[in-house]
Each structure stands twice: as C-alpha cells, then as structure tokens.
Enzyme design. Structure first.
Site, mmCIF file in Angstrom:
data_model
loop_
_atom_site.group_PDB
_atom_site.id
_atom_site.type_symbol
_atom_site.label_atom_id
_atom_site.label_comp_id
_atom_site.label_asym_id
_atom_site.label_seq_id
_atom_site.Cartn_x
_atom_site.Cartn_y
_atom_site.Cartn_z
ATOM 1 N N CYS A 47 0.849 -1.187 0.000
ATOM 2 C CA CYS A 47 0.000 0.000 0.000
ATOM 3 C C CYS A 47 0.887 1.241 0.000
ATOM 4 O O CYS A 47 2.002 1.222 0.505
ATOM 5 C CB CYS A 47 -0.880 -0.032 1.254
ATOM 6 N N SER A 49 0.730 3.698 1.879
ATOM 7 C CA SER A 49 1.128 4.112 3.237
ATOM 8 C C SER A 49 2.408 3.413 3.671
ATOM 9 O O SER A 49 3.211 4.004 4.387
ATOM 10 C CB SER A 49 0.057 3.832 4.279
ATOM 11 N N HIS A 52 5.011 5.565 2.403
ATOM 12 C CA HIS A 52 5.158 6.842 3.125
ATOM 13 C C HIS A 52 6.259 6.724 4.188
ATOM 14 O O HIS A 52 6.945 7.688 4.480
ATOM 15 C CB HIS A 52 3.855 7.209 3.847
ATOM 16 N N HIS A 69 0.631 -3.901 6.097
ATOM 17 C CA HIS A 69 -0.582 -3.886 6.932
ATOM 18 C C HIS A 69 -1.799 -4.340 6.137
ATOM 19 O O HIS A 69 -2.920 -4.216 6.603
ATOM 20 C CB HIS A 69 -0.803 -2.476 7.492
ATOM 21 N N CYS A 176 -6.781 -3.056 3.946
ATOM 22 C CA CYS A 176 -6.590 -1.602 3.905
ATOM 23 C C CYS A 176 -7.234 -0.980 2.678
ATOM 24 O O CYS A 176 -8.328 -0.444 2.748
ATOM 25 C CB CYS A 176 -5.120 -1.199 3.988
#
Ligand code: COD
Ligand code: ZN
Length: 376
Positions: A47, A49, A52, A69, A176
């Site tokens: 993902c 994120s 990030h 996640h 997610c």
C-alpha cells in the site's frame, strides 16, 4: 501445531531505515503471549502508506521495523485467554483494532479504537514489548499488524476471523486499500443514488472509492488524476468521466464547477496532498457538498482554507479505514465479496513472490501498479 509455544525462525522484509531497500532477512518470531495471536501470512498487498514510511514522508516511525498492513493469513497458535480464534482459522490483521471497550468502540459514529497505533507509531504489542528479533536486535511492529513477514504476532483486538472458504489471494486487499476507499463512499459520505462524485487520485484507494460510489448508485463519477494512464482502469470500474488537471489552464475546482452546475455532491481526496484537499473542498457544491479526506499527508503538513467555504454549507469530514469497525465489519466485507456484491479483481495488477518485494515498491512508485500482491 508442532511450532506452538516455540520461537519460529522465518523470512521477513526488514526496514532498517528510511530511503533504503527492504532487506530479506531471517528473523525470530516469539510465541504469542496472553491475548495475542501468531499468524502465518499467506498474501499481502503493498500500500502507498507503507511507502510513506520507507520514503521518509512520515518520520515518527522507529527502526528497524517490519512494515506491511494489508495481509491475510492462517492462525498458527494463540496465547492464553484468546477465545474467539483457534489454529487453522483464516484471518485478516487489522491496522485499526477494535477493543469494544473504549469510547470510540462504544460509539456508533467512530471506528478509531483508542488502542490504535496509527499516528502514534509506538510499534509494540499492547504489553509494550516486541515479538520480533533480527540479528540479535528487537524489531518494531507496524500499526498493530506487520505483514511483510512469513509469521507475525498481533493483539487479539487487531485480527478478524473470516470465512474458511474466502479467496485468500484477493481478500488481503480488504485489510486496507479496498475497505478504506469503499467505506469512504458508502459509509462516511453515504453517497446517494443519482448524485455526482469527484474522486481525486486514482490509485488503489481512489479506485475503491469509485467502486463504492458506483455501488451507491451515483450517476456521475468524475476521476481526477495527474497520470492519464489511470483513466482506462477508472472507467472500467465505474468512473463516467476523467479529468487531468494538467490539460486545463484554470484550477481543477473551476473545471469541475463548470462540468457539474456549480460543484459535485461529494468529493474525495485520495492522495494525501494538502493542496488537493483544499481543491477537493472547493470542488464540492457551496451549499450542499461534502468533501471526504481519505489520503494521509506527510508529517507536520497543515491545511488552510477560507472558513467561508464551510460557512456557506459545505461539509468536510474524514475517516481511517472507511469508518468500518474492523473486527465486526471485515468478516462481512469478506462475505459480501464471496457473494459477488463487489469485486476487487480490477485493483490487482501484479502478483510477485514475497522475495521480490522491492520490485513491488518500484512498480507502485513509478505509477505502474495499482496493487501488487506478494505471495509467500
Ligand atoms: N492531483 C491529482 N492526482 C494526483 C496528484 C495531484 N496533485 N498527486 C498524485 N496524484 C495521483 C497519482 O498519479 C496516483 O494515481 C494517485 O494520485 C495516488 O495513488 P497511489 O497508488 O499512490 O496511492 P494509493 O491509492 O495506494 O494510496 C492512497 C493514499 C495516497 C490515500 C494513502 O495515503 C493511503 O494509503 N491511505 C490509506 C489510508 C489509511 O488510513 N492508511 C493508514 C495507514 S498509515
Ligand atoms: Zn476501542
């Protein structure tokens, strides 16, 4: 299982620091303590994120850490006191847990359990310790989950049991990206039939918003992205039109206002850019529009806008994980997928063996993939 109660040695992708490729290492995973569950991960998505943290946009996280996640797996063993899960159960780890006891869990209007680690990034189990070690050093976990590893340990409030026959090679996306986008449309915005929506950012999350808007009966769904190569997929999943801000001289909110008789009913920011958040707010109708913030912005970013924008009647809201109460609602999302109420097939563009994880990150960064699923 014969491994129960023992330390398991297995493969994991360890992040030793930002701006470094992930390193495939042998790690040790300790047995679950009371109210914890050890899971063999079967598949995991990559993902934005996760990136990030690797790219340094979010700086609070501690290293070394095992990211990931968006996963699915099978329970290997459970700690004392775990009553709702047993070895062999199919499960999805939950980056927003559900303790069912805190004020958020007791409120019908929130899903952000007090025991979440999103934004705090403590990176430890509820008892304040880690179950991972690598090269003799403790390794932090990531937002209650850590799925870039063959085995992980999570608190029992951070894992949902799903249907035994769930397609594991797909349902990891419900951990997610899919749920975040879909819930933002159907649960947070509560898109109504016949309305007009604008979705800023057509990555995995934005496309899941498109799927949600379509399921809710929106009559126009306008995709907005700087990368026009995302438009074909968006249209396949339900976007009725797509706009590239680069093709216009005037600001995107003015383009959208002209297209929609003064603004859309619902706008969604699925990028994490504070500038786009303000554009998305300005793009929804001045008297009756709703803007939903879905994207996570870099650490310390701030948004500023003219308060008149909301005084005239716009609504701005946001939620993590699409507002879903994770432990209760993820199993239902899985059942709905199995009943063909929606499909995530269009979001899965690549599949790679786990060892090729850095290649998966490259595909995401270069805008080539929507979701790469890593299989163990
Ligand atoms: N204008 C229009 N489009 C843009 C712009 C811009 N200024 N900048 C980027 N884009 C496009 C890109 O071309 C890309 O197509 C898209 O926006 C973003 O897509 P991806 O693939 O990078 O990202 P996703 O969809 O996987 O990730 C979504 C978010 C960016 C929203 C990310 O913040 C996220 O994953 N949020 C999940 C929410 C969450 O709660 N996470 C918690 C864990 S920390
Ligand atoms: Zn709670």
């Amino acid at each position: 299982m014969e491994t129960a109660g023992k330390v398991i040695k297995c493969k994991a992708a360890v992040a030793w620091g930002p701006h470094k490729p992930l390193s495939i290492e042998e790690i040790e995973v300790a047995p679950p303590k009371a109210h914890e569950v050890r899971i063999k991960i079967v598949a995991t998505g990559i993902c934005r994120s996760d990136d990030h943290f690797l790219s340094g946009a979010i700086t609070e996280i501690k290293y070394p850490v095992i990211l990931g996640h968006e996963g699915v797996g099978i329970v290997e063993s459970v700690g004392e006191g775990v009553t709702d899960l047993k070895p062999g159960d199919k499960v999805i780890p939950l980056f927003v847990p559900q303790c069912r006891e805190c004020r958020c869990c007791k409120s019908p209007n929130s899903n952000l359990c007090y025991k979440n680690d999103v934004g705090k990034y403590i990176g430890l189990m509820a008892d304040g310790t880690s179950r991972f070690t690598c090269r003799g050093k403790p390794v932090y976990n990531f937002i209650s989950t850590s799925t870039f590893t063959e085995y992980t340990v999570v608190d029992e409030i951070a894992v949902a049991k799903i249907d035994d026959n769930a397609p594991l090679d797909k349902v990891c996306l419900l951990g997610c990206g899919f749920s975040t986008g879909y819930g933002s449309a159907v649960k947070i915005a509560q898109v109504k039939p016949g309305t007009t929506c604008a979705v800023f950012g057509l990555g995995g999350v934005g496309l899941s918003v498109v799927i949600g808007c379509k399921a809710a009966g929106a009559s126009r769904i306008i995709g907005v992205d700087l990368n026009s190569s995302k438009f074909a997929k968006a249209k396949e999943l339900g976007a009725t039109e797509c706009v590239n801000p680069k093709d216009h001289n005037e600001p995107i909110e003015e383009v959208l206002a002209k297209m929609t008789n003064d603004g859309v009913d619902y706008s969604f920011e699925c990028i994490g850019s504070t500038a786009v958040m303000v554009s998305a707010l300005m793009s929804c109708h001045f008297g009756c529009g709703t803007c939903v913030i879905v994207g996570v912005s870099p650490s310390s970013a701030k948004v500023s806008f003219d308060p008149l924008l909301v005084l005239t009647g716009r609504t701005i809201k946001g939620a993590v994980f699409g507002g879903f109460k994770s432990k209760d609602e993820v199993p239902k999302l899985v059942s709905d997928l199995m009943a063909n109420k929606y499909s995530v097939d269009g979001l899965i563009t690549h599949r790679l063996p786990f060892d090729k994880i850095n290649e998966g990150f490259r595909l995401l960064r270069e805008g080539i993939s929507i979701r790469t699923i890593l299989e163990f």
